[in-house]
Design an enzyme around this catalytic site. Structure first.
Site, short mmCIF file in Angstrom:
data_model
loop_
_atom_site.label_atom_id
_atom_site.label_comp_id
_atom_site.label_asym_id
_atom_site.label_seq_id
_atom_site.Cartn_x
_atom_site.Cartn_y
_atom_site.Cartn_z
N GLN A 55 13.32 19.00 9.08
CA GLN A 55 12.55 19.21 10.31
C GLN A 55 11.34 18.27 10.34
OE1 GLN A 55 13.46 21.23 12.95
NE2 GLN A 55 11.74 20.23 13.98
N ASP A 73 21.65 14.83 11.88
CA ASP A 73 20.72 14.33 12.89
C ASP A 73 20.96 12.85 13.19
OD1 ASP A 73 19.00 15.97 14.24
OD2 ASP A 73 17.41 15.93 12.72
N LYS A 93 17.37 27.20 15.37
CA LYS A 93 18.54 26.52 14.79
C LYS A 93 19.25 27.43 13.79
CE LYS A 93 16.42 21.99 15.47
NZ LYS A 93 15.59 20.93 14.89
#
Ligand code: NAP
Length: 311
Positions: free
Chosen positions: A98, A124, A54
């Site tokens: 994460q 997200d 990422k």
């Protein structure tokens, strides 16, 4: 029949090239690039790889992409404090925590940390505000994996309106938003999970079958209506030779990779499904790259919204 391959890798590259000029325009106008802050707590090996990919994708497209690390011993309060610092940061438009957080942080920790992210920076799409907006079909930041799958289906001319869609898996990050996005595009959606009775028969009703389970090769041809479009979200790292030998032929490419590396990433969909399905996403090279492309797109959108461009 051999299923058409739905190539997520190529689409992800196309999407990245599509947003590149917008990133450059944002940077020129605001004197700073869009910024992404990734929070990594501990050193789970799979997470290290995901985060590295990422960060690299962010840097390649011209973002400021920062890794904010905490040790595995970090407390919940320290993790939330880090998220709050990123919430206040002028330079960060998107925040990604994460998953998974270390188990030692306690049950419910993940939800409390996600809840602390400012909804405008929640790239997200996991905060209650953004999930609520998604339910009402007015979200701007939607979970990356399911929105990447929608891009792939639409750009591959897979008809969604009126289709029967079955989603196996009901997680907050994949299954639930996937089902909502398909429903918003007028599919008739069934969500399956570990308590679903006669799962193969339910799945076999699908025109579009999405498997987001996390069990290598779980979806066999018995789950698939001939000609159905099958999307394989699963990524399970397999190092057990018996499992690899059960799934892949001796002369196959995947076996070759396994022999070389000692482990391979395997999807939820059994390779034999390729002989039944009309179209299929590969693992690797299917859904994974699209997830990263959508993360970049969401971060740019968050930056533009903060700067008052759209919305
Ligand atoms: P998760 O939170 O563990 O959810 C798994 C879901 O599968 C649950 O709803 C569970 O049902 C269901 N399930 C488990 N065993 C089942 C069974 N035997 N029969 C029917 N349903 C079963 O996982 P997730 O975060 O959604 O991720 C799913 C998979 O996708 C994982 O392999 C993950 O690594 C992968 N993933 C890939 C990407 C990518 O970018 N490629 C992104 C995200 C996730 P219950 O709810 O009943 O327990």
């Amino acid at each position: 029949m051999t299923a058409r391959t739905l190539d997520g890798q190529t689409l992800a590259r196309t999407m990245q090239e599509e947003i590149r000029p917008e990133v450059a325009a944002f940077t020129a106008q605001h004197g700073r690039p869009p910024g992404l802050g990734i929070v990594l707590v501990g050193n789970d090996p799979a997470s290290e790889v995901y985060v590295r990919n990422k960060l690299k994708a962010g840097a390649d497209i011209g973002f400021r992409a920062d890794l904010e690390r905490l040790p595995a011993s970090a407390s919940l309060a320290e993790t939330i404090a880090l998220v709050e610092r990123l919430n206040r940061s002028e330079f960060h438009d998107g925040i990604l925590v994460q998953s998974p957080l270390p188990k030692a942080m306690g049950a419910g920790a993940e939800q409390r940390v996600f809840d602390a992210i400012a909804p405008g920076k929640d790239v997200d799409g996991l905060t209650p505000v953004n999930v609520g907006l998604l339910v009402q079909k007015r979200a701007t930041l939607v979970a990356c994996t399911p929105s990447g799958i929608i891009e792939l289906l639409e750009r591959s001319q897979v008809p969604i309106a009126g289709a029967r869609a079955v989603v196996i898996g009901r997680s907050d990050i994949v299954g639930k938003p996937m089902a909502l996005l398909l429903m918003h595009r007028h599919a008739t959606v069934t969500i399956c999970h570990s308590r679903t009775r006669d799962l193969p028969a339910v799945a076999a009703e699908a025109d579009i079958l999405v498997a987001a389970i996390g069990r290598a090769g779980f979806v066999t041809p018995a789950f698939v209506r001939p000609g159905a479009v099958v999307v394989d979200v699963g990524t399970t790292q397999v190092s057990d030779r018996a499992v690899v030998e059960r799934l892949f032929a001796p002369d196959s490419k995947r076996r070759e990779v396994f022999e070389r590396r000692g482990s391979i990433v395997v999807g939820d969909v059994h390779p034999d499904v390729a002989a039944v399905a009309g179209a299929l996403t590969p693992v690797p090279g299917g859904v994974g790259p699209l997830t990263i492309a959508m993360l970049l797109k969401n971060t740019l959108t968050a930056a533009q919204l903060r700067a008052g461009h759209v919305g």
